[in-house]
Design a protein around this motif. Structure first.
Motif, short mmCIF file in Angstrom:
data_model
loop_
_atom_site.label_atom_id
_atom_site.label_comp_id
_atom_site.label_asym_id
_atom_site.label_seq_id
_atom_site.Cartn_x
_atom_site.Cartn_y
_atom_site.Cartn_z
N ASP A 2 7.39 -6.65 14.47
CA ASP A 2 6.05 -6.92 13.96
C ASP A 2 6.09 -8.11 13.01
OD1 ASP A 2 5.02 -4.80 15.36
OD2 ASP A 2 5.29 -3.38 13.71
N MET A 3 5.12 -9.01 13.15
CA MET A 3 5.02 -10.16 12.27
C MET A 3 4.15 -9.81 11.07
SD MET A 3 6.78 -12.71 13.58
CE MET A 3 8.02 -11.57 14.20
N ILE A 4 4.72 -9.83 9.90
CA ILE A 4 3.97 -9.57 8.67
C ILE A 4 3.45 -10.87 8.08
CG2 ILE A 4 4.11 -8.62 6.33
CD1 ILE A 4 6.31 -6.77 7.33
N PHE A 5 4.28 -11.90 8.11
CA PHE A 5 3.95 -13.15 7.46
C PHE A 5 3.68 -14.24 8.48
CE2 PHE A 5 6.89 -10.94 4.50
CZ PHE A 5 5.99 -10.74 3.46
N ASP A 6 2.65 -15.01 8.22
CA ASP A 6 2.29 -16.18 9.03
C ASP A 6 3.14 -17.35 8.54
OD1 ASP A 6 1.13 -18.46 10.09
OD2 ASP A 6 -0.93 -17.78 9.80
N GLN A 7 4.21 -17.67 9.28
CA GLN A 7 5.14 -18.68 8.82
C GLN A 7 4.49 -20.07 8.75
OE1 GLN A 7 8.23 -18.26 7.53
NE2 GLN A 7 7.81 -16.05 7.70
N ALA A 8 3.54 -20.36 9.63
CA ALA A 8 2.84 -21.65 9.55
C ALA A 8 2.03 -21.74 8.26
CB ALA A 8 1.93 -21.82 10.77
N ARG A 9 1.40 -20.63 7.87
CA ARG A 9 0.64 -20.61 6.62
C ARG A 9 1.57 -20.75 5.42
NH1 ARG A 9 -4.49 -18.81 4.92
NH2 ARG A 9 -4.63 -19.27 2.69
N ILE A 10 2.73 -20.10 5.47
CA ILE A 10 3.69 -20.22 4.38
C ILE A 10 4.15 -21.66 4.23
CG2 ILE A 10 6.04 -19.61 3.65
CD1 ILE A 10 5.52 -16.83 4.87
N ALA A 11 4.45 -22.30 5.36
CA ALA A 11 4.88 -23.70 5.32
C ALA A 11 3.79 -24.59 4.73
CB ALA A 11 5.26 -24.17 6.71
N ALA A 12 2.54 -24.33 5.10
CA ALA A 12 1.42 -25.11 4.57
C ALA A 12 1.24 -24.87 3.08
CB ALA A 12 0.14 -24.76 5.33
N ASN A 13 1.38 -23.61 2.65
CA ASN A 13 1.27 -23.29 1.22
C ASN A 13 2.34 -24.00 0.41
OD1 ASN A 13 -0.88 -21.55 1.73
ND2 ASN A 13 0.36 -19.69 1.63
N ARG A 14 3.57 -23.95 0.92
CA ARG A 14 4.68 -24.59 0.20
C ARG A 14 4.52 -26.11 0.17
NH1 ARG A 14 9.60 -22.00 -0.53
NH2 ARG A 14 10.78 -23.74 0.36
N HIS A 15 4.03 -26.66 1.29
CA HIS A 15 3.82 -28.12 1.35
C HIS A 15 2.76 -28.54 0.33
CE1 HIS A 15 3.66 -32.13 3.10
NE2 HIS A 15 2.34 -32.03 3.08
#
Length: 294
Positions: A2-15
Protein backbone atom coordinates in the motif's frame (compact mmCIF):
# COMPACT_ATOMS: atom_id res chain seq x y z
CA UNK A 1 2.41 -2.79 -0.96
CA UNK A 2 0.00 0.00 0.00
CA UNK A 3 1.23 3.48 -0.89
CA UNK A 4 0.93 5.85 2.06
CA UNK A 5 3.05 8.70 0.76
CA UNK A 6 2.87 10.45 -2.59
CA UNK A 7 6.55 10.51 -3.53
CA UNK A 8 6.00 13.07 -6.30
CA UNK A 9 4.37 15.40 -3.77
CA UNK A 10 7.22 14.85 -1.31
CA UNK A 11 9.76 15.70 -4.00
CA UNK A 12 7.82 18.86 -4.88
CA UNK A 13 7.57 19.86 -1.20
CA UNK A 14 11.30 19.38 -0.67
CA UNK A 15 12.13 21.25 -3.88
CA UNK A 16 9.99 24.21 -2.81
CA UNK A 17 11.60 24.23 0.63
CA UNK A 18 15.04 24.20 -1.01
CA UNK A 19 14.21 27.06 -3.37
CA UNK A 20 12.69 29.20 -0.61
CA UNK A 21 15.17 28.27 2.09
CA UNK A 22 14.18 29.62 5.51
CA UNK A 23 17.00 29.25 8.04
CA UNK A 24 14.53 29.78 10.90
CA UNK A 25 12.69 26.58 9.93
CA UNK A 26 15.68 24.23 10.09
CA UNK A 27 15.63 23.92 13.88
CA UNK A 28 14.58 20.24 13.89
CA UNK A 29 17.35 19.28 11.49
CA UNK A 30 19.80 21.30 13.57
CA UNK A 31 18.67 19.52 16.76
CA UNK A 32 18.94 16.09 15.13
CA UNK A 33 22.33 16.91 13.60
CA UNK A 34 23.74 18.04 16.95
CA UNK A 35 22.43 14.91 18.69
CA UNK A 36 23.76 12.54 16.02
CA UNK A 37 27.12 14.30 16.13
CA UNK A 38 27.32 13.93 19.90
CA UNK A 39 26.46 10.23 19.68
CA UNK A 40 29.10 9.70 17.02
CA UNK A 41 31.68 11.58 19.07
CA UNK A 42 31.60 8.99 21.88
CA UNK A 43 32.17 6.05 19.51
CA UNK A 44 35.81 5.02 19.89
CA UNK A 45 36.48 4.49 16.21
CA UNK A 46 37.47 6.29 13.03
CA UNK A 47 35.29 5.77 9.95
CA UNK A 48 37.02 5.67 6.59
CA UNK A 49 33.92 6.43 4.56
CA UNK A 50 30.58 7.88 5.72
CA UNK A 51 27.33 8.67 3.90
CA UNK A 52 24.60 11.15 4.81
CA UNK A 53 21.20 10.13 3.41
CA UNK A 54 18.81 12.96 2.48
CA UNK A 55 19.94 15.40 5.13
CA UNK A 56 18.62 18.41 3.17
CA UNK A 57 20.73 21.17 4.76
CA UNK A 58 23.78 18.95 5.29
CA UNK A 59 23.82 19.83 9.00
CA UNK A 60 24.21 16.19 10.05
CA UNK A 61 27.13 15.75 7.65
CA UNK A 62 28.86 18.84 9.04
CA UNK A 63 28.27 17.73 12.65
CA UNK A 64 29.70 14.29 11.86
CA UNK A 65 32.78 15.72 10.15
CA UNK A 66 33.35 18.06 13.10
CA UNK A 67 33.88 15.03 15.37
CA UNK A 68 37.13 14.28 13.54
CA UNK A 69 36.12 10.63 13.21
CA UNK A 70 35.41 10.62 9.45
CA UNK A 71 37.96 10.50 6.68
CA UNK A 72 35.63 10.87 3.68
CA UNK A 73 31.91 11.70 3.45
CA UNK A 74 29.38 11.43 0.62
CA UNK A 75 26.01 13.16 0.64
CA UNK A 76 23.01 11.49 -1.05
CA UNK A 77 20.14 13.77 -2.05
CA UNK A 78 17.11 13.80 -4.31
CA UNK A 79 18.40 16.59 -6.54
CA UNK A 80 21.72 18.18 -7.43
CA UNK A 81 20.62 21.57 -6.13
CA UNK A 82 21.34 20.39 -2.59
CA UNK A 83 25.04 19.98 -3.37
CA UNK A 84 27.59 22.47 -2.11
CA UNK A 85 30.98 23.22 -3.58
CA UNK A 86 33.61 20.48 -3.28
CA UNK A 87 31.17 17.95 -1.80
CA UNK A 88 31.16 14.32 -2.88
CA UNK A 89 27.51 14.08 -3.91
CA UNK A 90 25.20 11.39 -5.31
CA UNK A 91 21.68 12.01 -6.61
CA UNK A 92 19.00 9.43 -5.78
CA UNK A 93 15.30 9.19 -4.94
CA UNK A 94 14.22 9.27 -1.32
CA UNK A 95 13.51 5.53 -1.15
CA UNK A 96 16.80 4.47 -2.79
CA UNK A 97 20.12 3.78 -1.11
CA UNK A 98 22.47 4.08 -4.13
CA UNK A 99 25.41 2.29 -2.53
CA UNK A 100 27.15 -0.96 -3.31
CA UNK A 101 26.86 -3.75 -0.73
CA UNK A 102 29.42 -3.46 2.06
CA UNK A 103 30.70 -0.15 0.71
CA UNK A 104 30.57 2.26 3.66
CA UNK A 105 31.52 2.30 7.34
CA UNK A 106 28.99 4.82 8.62
CA UNK A 107 25.54 5.84 7.41
CA UNK A 108 23.62 8.85 8.76
CA UNK A 109 19.90 9.36 8.09
CA UNK A 110 18.56 12.59 9.64
CA UNK A 111 14.77 13.07 9.50
CA UNK A 112 13.95 11.49 6.14
CA UNK A 113 13.17 7.80 6.63
CA UNK A 114 9.65 8.52 7.95
CA UNK A 115 8.59 9.51 4.41
CA UNK A 116 9.30 6.17 2.74
CA UNK A 117 6.55 3.75 1.70
CA UNK A 118 8.76 0.68 2.06
CA UNK A 119 10.57 1.66 5.23
CA UNK A 120 11.54 -1.96 6.09
CA UNK A 121 13.06 -2.27 2.62
CA UNK A 122 15.03 0.96 3.04
CA UNK A 123 16.39 -0.23 6.40
CA UNK A 124 17.50 -3.46 4.71
CA UNK A 125 19.19 -1.47 1.93
CA UNK A 126 21.04 0.55 4.56
CA UNK A 127 22.23 -2.53 6.44
CA UNK A 128 23.45 -4.15 3.21
CA UNK A 129 25.37 -0.99 2.25
CA UNK A 130 27.34 -1.09 5.50
CA UNK A 131 30.59 -2.98 5.80
CA UNK A 132 30.65 -5.58 8.59
CA UNK A 133 30.80 -3.71 11.91
CA UNK A 134 29.62 -0.53 10.15
CA UNK A 135 27.45 1.91 12.09
CA UNK A 136 23.98 3.26 11.28
CA UNK A 137 22.80 6.44 13.02
CA UNK A 138 19.37 7.91 12.31
CA UNK A 139 16.80 10.36 13.58
CA UNK A 140 13.08 9.97 12.78
CA UNK A 141 10.07 12.00 13.85
CA UNK A 142 8.14 9.76 16.21
CA UNK A 143 4.68 9.24 17.65
CA UNK A 144 3.40 12.35 19.38
CA UNK A 145 4.85 14.70 16.78
CA UNK A 146 2.31 17.40 15.89
CA UNK A 147 -0.31 15.69 18.03
CA UNK A 148 -1.93 19.06 18.80
CA UNK A 149 -2.17 20.03 15.14
CA UNK A 150 -3.57 16.61 14.22
CA UNK A 151 -6.36 16.90 16.79
CA UNK A 152 -7.17 20.51 15.93
CA UNK A 153 -7.44 19.92 12.17
CA UNK A 154 -9.57 16.84 12.73
CA UNK A 155 -11.91 18.68 15.11
CA UNK A 156 -12.18 21.69 12.79
CA UNK A 157 -12.98 19.60 9.72
CA UNK A 158 -15.63 17.55 11.51
CA UNK A 159 -17.20 20.71 12.89
CA UNK A 160 -17.27 22.56 9.57
CA UNK A 161 -17.93 19.76 7.05
CA UNK A 162 -19.17 16.76 9.03
CA UNK A 163 -16.31 14.60 7.77
CA UNK A 164 -12.53 14.37 7.91
CA UNK A 165 -9.53 13.39 5.80
CA UNK A 166 -5.94 12.76 6.94
CA UNK A 167 -4.07 16.04 7.39
CA UNK A 168 -1.01 15.00 9.42
CA UNK A 169 1.14 12.00 8.48
CA UNK A 170 1.41 8.96 10.80
CA UNK A 171 4.59 8.62 12.85
CA UNK A 172 6.14 5.41 14.18
CA UNK A 173 6.73 4.77 17.86
CA UNK A 174 9.90 3.45 19.49
CA UNK A 175 8.71 -0.17 19.40
CA UNK A 176 7.94 0.05 15.67
CA UNK A 177 11.44 1.35 14.95
CA UNK A 178 12.99 -1.34 17.14
CA UNK A 179 11.12 -3.95 15.13
CA UNK A 180 12.41 -2.44 11.88
CA UNK A 181 15.99 -2.64 13.15
CA UNK A 182 15.61 -6.29 14.10
CA UNK A 183 13.89 -7.16 10.82
CA UNK A 184 16.69 -5.52 8.85
CA UNK A 185 19.31 -7.57 10.70
CA UNK A 186 21.12 -4.89 12.70
CA UNK A 187 23.19 -5.95 15.69
CA UNK A 188 23.26 -4.19 19.07
CA UNK A 189 20.40 -1.77 18.26
CA UNK A 190 19.73 1.17 20.57
CA UNK A 191 16.54 3.21 20.20
CA UNK A 192 15.38 6.11 22.35
CA UNK A 193 13.29 9.25 21.93
CA UNK A 194 13.41 12.89 22.94
CA UNK A 195 10.42 15.25 22.99
CA UNK A 196 10.72 18.93 22.13
CA UNK A 197 8.04 21.58 22.65
CA UNK A 198 8.07 24.61 20.34
CA UNK A 199 5.91 27.66 20.97
CA UNK A 200 4.28 29.84 18.32
CA UNK A 201 2.18 32.99 18.30
CA UNK A 202 -0.57 31.08 16.47
CA UNK A 203 -1.23 28.19 14.10
CA UNK A 204 -0.18 30.32 11.11
CA UNK A 205 3.59 30.54 11.79
CA UNK A 206 3.51 26.83 12.67
CA UNK A 207 2.01 26.01 9.26
CA UNK A 208 4.56 28.33 7.63
CA UNK A 209 7.42 26.44 9.31
CA UNK A 210 6.01 23.08 8.18
CA UNK A 211 5.88 24.29 4.57
CA UNK A 212 9.44 25.59 4.89
CA UNK A 213 10.49 22.15 6.16
CA UNK A 214 8.96 20.52 3.08
CA UNK A 215 6.31 18.91 5.27
CA UNK A 216 3.07 19.93 3.58
CA UNK A 217 0.62 17.02 3.50
CA UNK A 218 2.09 14.28 1.23
CA UNK A 219 -0.43 11.52 2.00
CA UNK A 220 -1.88 9.64 -0.95
CA UNK A 221 -5.29 9.67 0.78
CA UNK A 222 -5.26 13.44 1.40
CA UNK A 223 -8.19 15.53 0.28
CA UNK A 224 -7.51 17.50 -2.90
CA UNK A 225 -10.11 20.12 -1.98
CA UNK A 226 -8.39 23.39 -0.92
CA UNK A 227 -9.03 24.52 2.62
CA UNK A 228 -10.62 27.93 3.08
CA UNK A 229 -9.43 30.88 5.13
CA UNK A 230 -12.46 30.37 7.36
CA UNK A 231 -11.25 26.83 8.09
CA UNK A 232 -7.85 28.02 9.28
CA UNK A 233 -9.32 30.88 11.29
CA UNK A 234 -11.52 28.39 13.14
CA UNK A 235 -8.58 25.99 13.54
CA UNK A 236 -6.56 28.85 15.05
CA UNK A 237 -9.34 29.49 17.54
CA UNK A 238 -9.57 25.83 18.59
CA UNK A 239 -5.76 25.53 18.84
CA UNK A 240 -5.62 28.60 21.10
CA UNK A 241 -8.50 27.31 23.26
CA UNK A 242 -6.88 23.92 23.83
CA UNK A 243 -3.13 24.41 23.67
CA UNK A 244 -2.27 28.01 24.54
CA UNK A 245 -0.06 28.96 27.47
CA UNK A 246 -1.13 31.77 29.81
CA UNK A 247 0.74 34.27 27.61
CA UNK A 248 -1.42 33.25 24.62
CA UNK A 249 1.26 31.38 22.67
CA UNK A 250 0.45 27.87 21.44
CA UNK A 251 2.49 24.70 21.86
CA UNK A 252 3.58 22.22 19.19
CA UNK A 253 5.14 18.89 20.11
CA UNK A 254 7.93 17.25 18.13
CA UNK A 255 9.23 13.83 19.15
CA UNK A 256 12.46 12.54 17.61
CA UNK A 257 13.46 8.88 17.76
CA UNK A 258 17.22 8.32 17.70
CA UNK A 259 18.51 5.04 16.34
CA UNK A 260 21.87 3.31 16.28
CA UNK A 261 22.76 -0.17 15.10
CA UNK A 262 25.69 -2.09 13.67
CA UNK A 263 26.10 -4.33 10.68
CA UNK A 264 26.83 -7.77 12.16
CA UNK A 265 30.45 -8.81 12.70
CA UNK A 266 32.01 -11.74 14.52
CA UNK A 267 33.90 -9.43 16.89
CA UNK A 268 30.69 -8.02 18.39
CA UNK A 269 29.46 -9.01 21.81
CA UNK A 270 26.98 -11.90 21.66
CA UNK A 271 24.13 -12.59 24.10
CA UNK A 272 24.64 -15.62 26.34
CA UNK A 273 22.94 -18.84 25.37
CA UNK A 274 19.95 -19.77 27.57
CA UNK A 275 21.12 -21.94 30.47
CA UNK A 276 24.79 -20.91 30.17
CA UNK A 277 24.89 -18.72 33.30
CA UNK A 278 27.41 -19.93 35.90
CA UNK A 279 25.90 -18.04 38.87
CA UNK A 280 22.35 -18.36 40.17
CA UNK A 281 20.41 -15.07 40.19
CA UNK A 282 19.32 -15.66 43.81
CA UNK A 283 22.98 -16.03 44.87
CA UNK A 284 24.00 -12.88 42.98
CA UNK A 285 21.22 -10.89 44.68
CA UNK A 286 21.89 -12.55 48.03
CA UNK A 287 18.26 -13.51 48.55
CA UNK A 288 16.55 -16.77 49.43
CA UNK A 289 14.98 -18.64 46.54
CA UNK A 290 11.43 -19.99 46.98
CA UNK A 291 9.95 -22.48 44.56
CA UNK A 292 6.43 -21.85 43.32
CA UNK A 293 3.82 -24.30 44.57
CA UNK A 294 2.38 -26.52 41.84
Amino acid sequence: MDMIFDQARIAANRHRALRHHDPNATFLLDIAAKELGERLAVVERTFEHAVELHGATGAAARAAIATGKIQHLTRVESEQAYAEADEHFVEAALEEVPLEPRSTNLLLAPLSLHLTNDTPGVFIQIRRALKPDGLFLAALPGAGTLQELREVLLTTEIEMTGGASPRVIPFADVRDVGGLMQRAGFALPVIDAETYTVRYDSIFPLMKDLRAMGMSNPLVARSRKPLTRAFFLRAAEIYAERYADPDGRIKATFSIIYVSGWAPHESQQKPLRPGSAKVRLADALKVEEHKLKQ
